[in-house]
Design an enzyme around this catalytic site. Structure first.
Site, PDB file in Angstrom:
ATOM      1  N   ARG A  71       0.809  -1.230   0.000  1.00 13.19           N
ATOM      2  CA  ARG A  71       0.000   0.000   0.000  1.00 13.19           C
ATOM      3  C   ARG A  71       0.836   1.270   0.000  1.00 13.19           C
ATOM      4  NH1 ARG A  71      -3.392   2.252  -1.568  1.00 13.19           N
ATOM      5  NH2 ARG A  71      -3.984   3.574   0.182  1.00 13.19           N
ATOM      6  N   TYR A  72       2.100   1.183   0.362  1.00 17.69           N
ATOM      7  CA  TYR A  72       2.887   2.411   0.512  1.00 17.69           C
ATOM      8  C   TYR A  72       2.926   3.199  -0.798  1.00 17.69           C
ATOM      9  CZ  TYR A  72       4.630   0.671   5.028  1.00 17.69           C
ATOM     10  OH  TYR A  72       4.748   0.210   6.317  1.00 17.69           O
ATOM     11  N   THR A  73       2.502   4.442  -0.731  1.00 17.08           N
ATOM     12  CA  THR A  73       2.447   5.369  -1.873  1.00 17.08           C
ATOM     13  C   THR A  73       1.896   4.692  -3.133  1.00 17.08           C
ATOM     14  OG1 THR A  73       4.818   4.980  -2.303  1.00 17.08           O
ATOM     15  CG2 THR A  73       4.235   6.920  -1.021  1.00 17.08           C
ATOM     16  N   GLU A  74       0.792   3.964  -2.922  1.00 15.22           N
ATOM     17  CA  GLU A  74       0.066   3.335  -4.033  1.00 15.22           C
ATOM     18  C   GLU A  74       0.959   2.404  -4.867  1.00 15.22           C
ATOM     19  OE1 GLU A  74      -3.113   3.857  -3.814  1.00 15.22           O
ATOM     20  OE2 GLU A  74      -2.782   5.368  -2.269  1.00 15.22           O
ATOM     21  N   GLY A  75       1.937   1.779  -4.238  1.00 13.58           N
ATOM     22  CA  GLY A  75       2.816   0.842  -4.946  1.00 13.58           C
ATOM     23  C   GLY A  75       4.127   1.447  -5.428  1.00 13.58           C
TER      24      GLY A  75
END
Length: 222
Positions: A57-61
């Site tokens: 999930r971090y920064t939308e991948g």
């Protein structure tokens, strides 16, 4: 000088400081650019670090994509940890949770973004209080057996300790165990990269019996 520790109850050697990469990418309106992320990565590598943490999930991948680019020149040197559970599609009920379907699709997507065939450590990021423990552990065991994951971990150790749900499956790692400390190995045995010390389990002292306290002013035979 960077020191190295054994990860949980495993023999895997990781630097005592991990590089968290939740801020790699600017998709959330804050965080580091690609150039800034590279600068942080190079500073960490130069200090002797080898343990990188990210999540799907971090920064939308974007975090995983940047980590994949940065580790690509020497993939085998790096211990890469990523996570699953949090949603990747808001409108799809099966794109979040601990269940097998989400685990498999999340892992495959993470491997593609990271540009690698396996991850060293795969975390259950959040417990969903819905999926049976035996389903989670069997799915984790299957991806380990498939060679996609080397080690597994859970951020909720209380749930992870109930391993009787899947017999024969090793308990997940608990990397933050407080009873493990770094100390120099005898005669160089177990030396980590560059000959630095690798953490060894602390020997526990047997419990001592508590002697009753004497009352003030009263000696033996009083």
């Amino acid at each position: 000088m960077m020191r190295y520790k054994l990860l949980g109850a495993s023999g895997l050697r990781v630097s005592e400081l991990a590089l968290g990469t939740m801020t790699f990418g600017e998709e959330w309106g804050w965080g580091a650019s690609k150039e800034e992320s590279r600068a942080m990565f190079e500073a960490y590598a130069g200090a002797g670090g080898n343990f990188i943490d990210t999540a799907n999930r971090y920064t939308e991948g974007t975090s995983e994509r940047l980590v994949g680019e940065l580790i690509a020149p020497d993939r085998e040197h790096w211990v890469v940890a990523t996570k699953y559970t949090l949603w990747m599609r808001r409108d799809d009920p099966n794109f979040s949770g601990n269940h097998r379907k989400n685990l498999i699709q999340a892992l495959d997507a993470s491997l593609e973004r990271l540009g690698t065939e396996y991850v060293d450590l795969y975390w259950v990021h959040v417990w969903d209080f819905t999926t049976p423990i035996d389903e989670v552990m069997r799915a984790l065991d299957d991806v380990v057996r498939a060679g996609k994951v080397l080690y597994v971990a859970c951020e909720y150790a209380g749930r992870a300790s109930r391993m009787d749900a899947v017999r024969g499956t090793p308990a997940p790692l608990q990397p933050d165990r407080p009873d493990r400390r770094a100390r120099p190995p005898p005669d160089g045995a177990g030396a980590g990269p560059g000959g630095d010390a690798v953490e060894r389990p602390r020997r526990r002292r047997p419990d001592r019996k508590v002697q009753p306290r004497r009352e003030a002013g009263r000696g033996p035979g009083a």
